[in-house]
Write a protein that holds these residues in place. Structure first.
Motif, PDB file in Angstrom:
ATOM      1  N   ALA A   1       1.052  -1.342   0.272  1.00  0.00           N
ATOM      2  CA  ALA A   1      -0.189  -0.222  -0.030  1.00  0.00           C
ATOM      3  C   ALA A   1       1.159   1.492  -0.447  1.00  0.00           C
ATOM      4  O   ALA A   1       2.036   2.148   0.971  1.00  0.00           O
ATOM      5  N   VAL A   2       0.533   2.027  -0.404  1.00  0.00           N
ATOM      6  CA  VAL A   2       1.634   3.312  -1.431  1.00  0.00           C
ATOM      7  C   VAL A   2       0.539   4.955  -0.557  1.00  0.00           C
ATOM      8  O   VAL A   2      -0.950   5.506  -1.525  1.00  0.00           O
ATOM      9  N   VAL A   3       0.781   5.594   0.576  1.00  0.00           N
ATOM     10  CA  VAL A   3       0.111   6.547   0.444  1.00  0.00           C
ATOM     11  C   VAL A   3       0.835   7.764  -0.008  1.00  0.00           C
ATOM     12  O   VAL A   3       2.147   8.447   0.656  1.00  0.00           O
ATOM     13  N   SER A   4       0.474   8.592  -0.135  1.00  0.00           N
ATOM     14  CA  SER A   4       1.116   9.617  -0.675  1.00  0.00           C
ATOM     15  C   SER A   4       0.061  10.827  -0.298  1.00  0.00           C
ATOM     16  O   SER A   4      -1.162  10.990  -0.923  1.00  0.00           O
ATOM     17  N   ALA A   5       1.000  11.521   0.237  1.00  0.00           N
ATOM     18  CA  ALA A   5       0.164  13.013   1.139  1.00  0.00           C
ATOM     19  C   ALA A   5       0.336  14.861   0.110  1.00  0.00           C
ATOM     20  O   ALA A   5       0.194  15.628   0.631  1.00  0.00           O
ATOM     21  N   GLY A   6       0.614  14.144  -1.390  1.00  0.00           N
ATOM     22  CA  GLY A   6       0.925  15.614  -2.404  1.00  0.00           C
ATOM     23  C   GLY A   6       0.081  16.445  -2.204  1.00  0.00           C
ATOM     24  O   GLY A   6      -0.732  15.593  -2.460  1.00  0.00           O
ATOM     25  N   LEU A   7      -0.201  16.945  -2.388  1.00  0.00           N
ATOM     26  CA  LEU A   7      -1.278  18.084  -2.284  1.00  0.00           C
ATOM     27  C   LEU A   7      -1.553  19.277  -3.795  1.00  0.00           C
ATOM     28  O   LEU A   7      -2.844  19.182  -4.465  1.00  0.00           O
ATOM     29  N   SER A   8      -0.463  18.935  -4.953  1.00  0.00           N
ATOM     30  CA  SER A   8      -0.908  19.482  -6.561  1.00  0.00           C
ATOM     31  C   SER A   8      -0.856  17.870  -7.118  1.00  0.00           C
ATOM     32  O   SER A   8      -0.578  16.990  -7.130  1.00  0.00           O
ATOM     33  N   THR A   9      -0.969  17.852  -8.523  1.00  0.00           N
ATOM     34  CA  THR A   9      -0.856  17.485  -9.441  1.00  0.00           C
ATOM     35  C   THR A   9       0.035  17.146 -10.933  1.00  0.00           C
ATOM     36  O   THR A   9      -1.029  18.814 -11.209  1.00  0.00           O
TER      37      THR A   9
ATOM     38  N   ARG B   1     -11.440  16.389   1.779  1.00  0.00           N
ATOM     39  CA  ARG B   1     -12.818  16.349   3.288  1.00  0.00           C
ATOM     40  C   ARG B   1     -13.343  14.908   4.224  1.00  0.00           C
ATOM     41  O   ARG B   1     -13.978  14.990   4.783  1.00  0.00           O
ATOM     42  N   ASP B   2     -13.046  13.859   3.412  1.00  0.00           N
ATOM     43  CA  ASP B   2     -13.761  12.071   3.959  1.00  0.00           C
ATOM     44  C   ASP B   2     -13.450  12.210   5.529  1.00  0.00           C
ATOM     45  O   ASP B   2     -13.552  11.768   5.976  1.00  0.00           O
ATOM     46  N   LEU B   3     -11.642  12.917   5.174  1.00  0.00           N
ATOM     47  CA  LEU B   3     -11.037  12.617   6.696  1.00  0.00           C
ATOM     48  C   LEU B   3     -11.633  13.608   7.610  1.00  0.00           C
ATOM     49  O   LEU B   3     -11.221  13.524   8.758  1.00  0.00           O
ATOM     50  N   ALA B   4     -12.189  15.265   7.253  1.00  0.00           N
ATOM     51  CA  ALA B   4     -12.199  15.658   8.091  1.00  0.00           C
ATOM     52  C   ALA B   4     -13.862  15.834   8.552  1.00  0.00           C
ATOM     53  O   ALA B   4     -13.691  15.757   9.567  1.00  0.00           O
TER      54      ALA B   4
ATOM     55  N   GLY C   1      -0.553  18.077   7.518  1.00  0.00           N
ATOM     56  CA  GLY C   1      -1.705  17.698   8.281  1.00  0.00           C
ATOM     57  C   GLY C   1      -2.628  17.037   7.597  1.00  0.00           C
ATOM     58  O   GLY C   1      -3.468  16.159   8.093  1.00  0.00           O
ATOM     59  N   LEU C   2      -3.102  16.686   6.137  1.00  0.00           N
ATOM     60  CA  LEU C   2      -3.692  16.105   5.537  1.00  0.00           C
ATOM     61  C   LEU C   2      -3.336  14.339   5.967  1.00  0.00           C
ATOM     62  O   LEU C   2      -3.477  13.140   6.432  1.00  0.00           O
ATOM     63  N   PHE C   3      -1.344  14.227   6.318  1.00  0.00           N
ATOM     64  CA  PHE C   3      -0.475  13.179   6.386  1.00  0.00           C
ATOM     65  C   PHE C   3      -1.204  12.595   7.636  1.00  0.00           C
ATOM     66  O   PHE C   3      -1.811  11.705   8.119  1.00  0.00           O
ATOM     67  N   LYS C   4      -1.301  13.669   8.694  1.00  0.00           N
ATOM     68  CA  LYS C   4      -1.123  13.103  10.116  1.00  0.00           C
ATOM     69  C   LYS C   4      -2.547  12.347  10.279  1.00  0.00           C
ATOM     70  O   LYS C   4      -3.243  11.752  10.993  1.00  0.00           O
ATOM     71  N   THR C   5      -3.605  13.285   9.683  1.00  0.00           N
ATOM     72  CA  THR C   5      -5.002  12.854   9.624  1.00  0.00           C
ATOM     73  C   THR C   5      -5.676  11.628   9.344  1.00  0.00           C
ATOM     74  O   THR C   5      -6.783  11.054   9.945  1.00  0.00           O
ATOM     75  N   PHE C   6      -4.441  11.210   7.789  1.00  0.00           N
ATOM     76  CA  PHE C   6      -5.081   9.429   7.912  1.00  0.00           C
ATOM     77  C   PHE C   6      -4.821   8.713   9.104  1.00  0.00           C
ATOM     78  O   PHE C   6      -5.305   7.620   9.287  1.00  0.00           O
ATOM     79  N   PHE C   7      -3.695   9.074   9.131  1.00  0.00           N
ATOM     80  CA  PHE C   7      -2.767   8.401  10.108  1.00  0.00           C
ATOM     81  C   PHE C   7      -3.860   8.061  11.705  1.00  0.00           C
ATOM     82  O   PHE C   7      -3.990   7.226  12.514  1.00  0.00           O
ATOM     83  N   ASP C   8      -4.508   9.208  12.631  1.00  0.00           N
ATOM     84  CA  ASP C   8      -5.265   9.849  13.293  1.00  0.00           C
ATOM     85  C   ASP C   8      -6.771   8.699  13.460  1.00  0.00           C
ATOM     86  O   ASP C   8      -6.888   9.032  13.895  1.00  0.00           O
ATOM     87  N   VAL C   9      -6.804   8.934  11.973  1.00  0.00           N
ATOM     88  CA  VAL C   9      -8.329   8.019  11.788  1.00  0.00           C
ATOM     89  C   VAL C   9      -8.403   6.425  12.013  1.00  0.00           C
ATOM     90  O   VAL C   9      -9.063   5.891  11.988  1.00  0.00           O
TER      91      VAL C   9
END
Length: 218
Positions: free
Chosen positions: A12-20, A58-61, A99-107
């Protein structure tokens, strides 16, 4: 080292990049390709599943506010929790993970990654942020009791110059050497463990206990 060859492993590859596109995803792809190659060298086939956290912001929030993961986020969580290994890459902001990265591992459930091999990566505009891997990411995964490989991979903007630009092979560059070393360490951990057990269908049953006693199904 003895291996559990033959069975296909899932990375599983978790990428927290914000741009594309993003340099975070570029580094994640480099680490993934090197890991798959290293596993192949050890006689272990692998499949890859990528979780782009940008798509779940948005799903994480909503999950943090309601305590409920919607279907897309639940699928992403299940992908990571059910994998044989995780490659986790985040951009560094203000000397720490995003914050996006941390939020994912928080849930995630606090026991979800116990013993799971993890390769950490991070990107930033300057090498001044490189220690964030050790003072921020490594403690996070230690708290989750994951098994983190010794080599963490950091890529600053200058690391992509010359041979490490996207589309070039970059062999022999410092970044390429770190990627290869970290991927080999992850492959050793994965090859030495049995494949992840399938998810327990009774862990979160949709059929009530009373229906199960009556022989009811889903």
């Amino acid at each position: 080292m003895s291996t559990q060859g033959g069975s296909t492993r899932t990375i599983a590859v978790v990428s927290a990049g914000l741009s594309t596109p993003s340099s975070t995803r570029l580094l994640a792809d480099r680490l993934t390709a090197a890991t798959v190659t290293a596993l192949g060298d050890r006689g272990v086939p692998a499949t890859v599943e990528v979780v782009e956290l940008r798509a779940h912001a948005r799903d994480l929030a909503d999950d943090l506010l309601t305590g409920f993961a919607n279907e897309p986020l639940r699928a992403a969580v299940d992908t990571v929790v059910g994998a044989d290994a995780v490659i986790a890459v985040t951009p560094i902001f203000s000397a720490s993970y995003s914050g996006l990265f941390k939020t994912f591992f928080d849930v995630l459930d606090t026991d979800a990654l116990v013993g799971t091999p993890v390769l950490m990566g991070a990107t930033a505009g300057t090498a001044r942020h490189s220690l964030a891997l050790e003072h921020a990411l490594r403690p996070l995964f230690a708290y989750l009791r994951a098994t983190v490989v010794p080599t963490a991979v950091f890529a600053a903007s200058e690391d992509w110059a010359g041979g490490d630009r996207a589309g070039a092979d970059g062999a022999g560059s410092p970044l390429a050497d770190r990627v290869t070393r970290a991927a080999g360490e992850l492959a050793d951990l994965v090859a030495g463990r049995p494949p992840a057990a399938p998810a327990d269908p009774f862990a979160d049953p949709t059929t009530s206990f009373e229906d199960l006693l009556r022989g009811g199904g889903t």
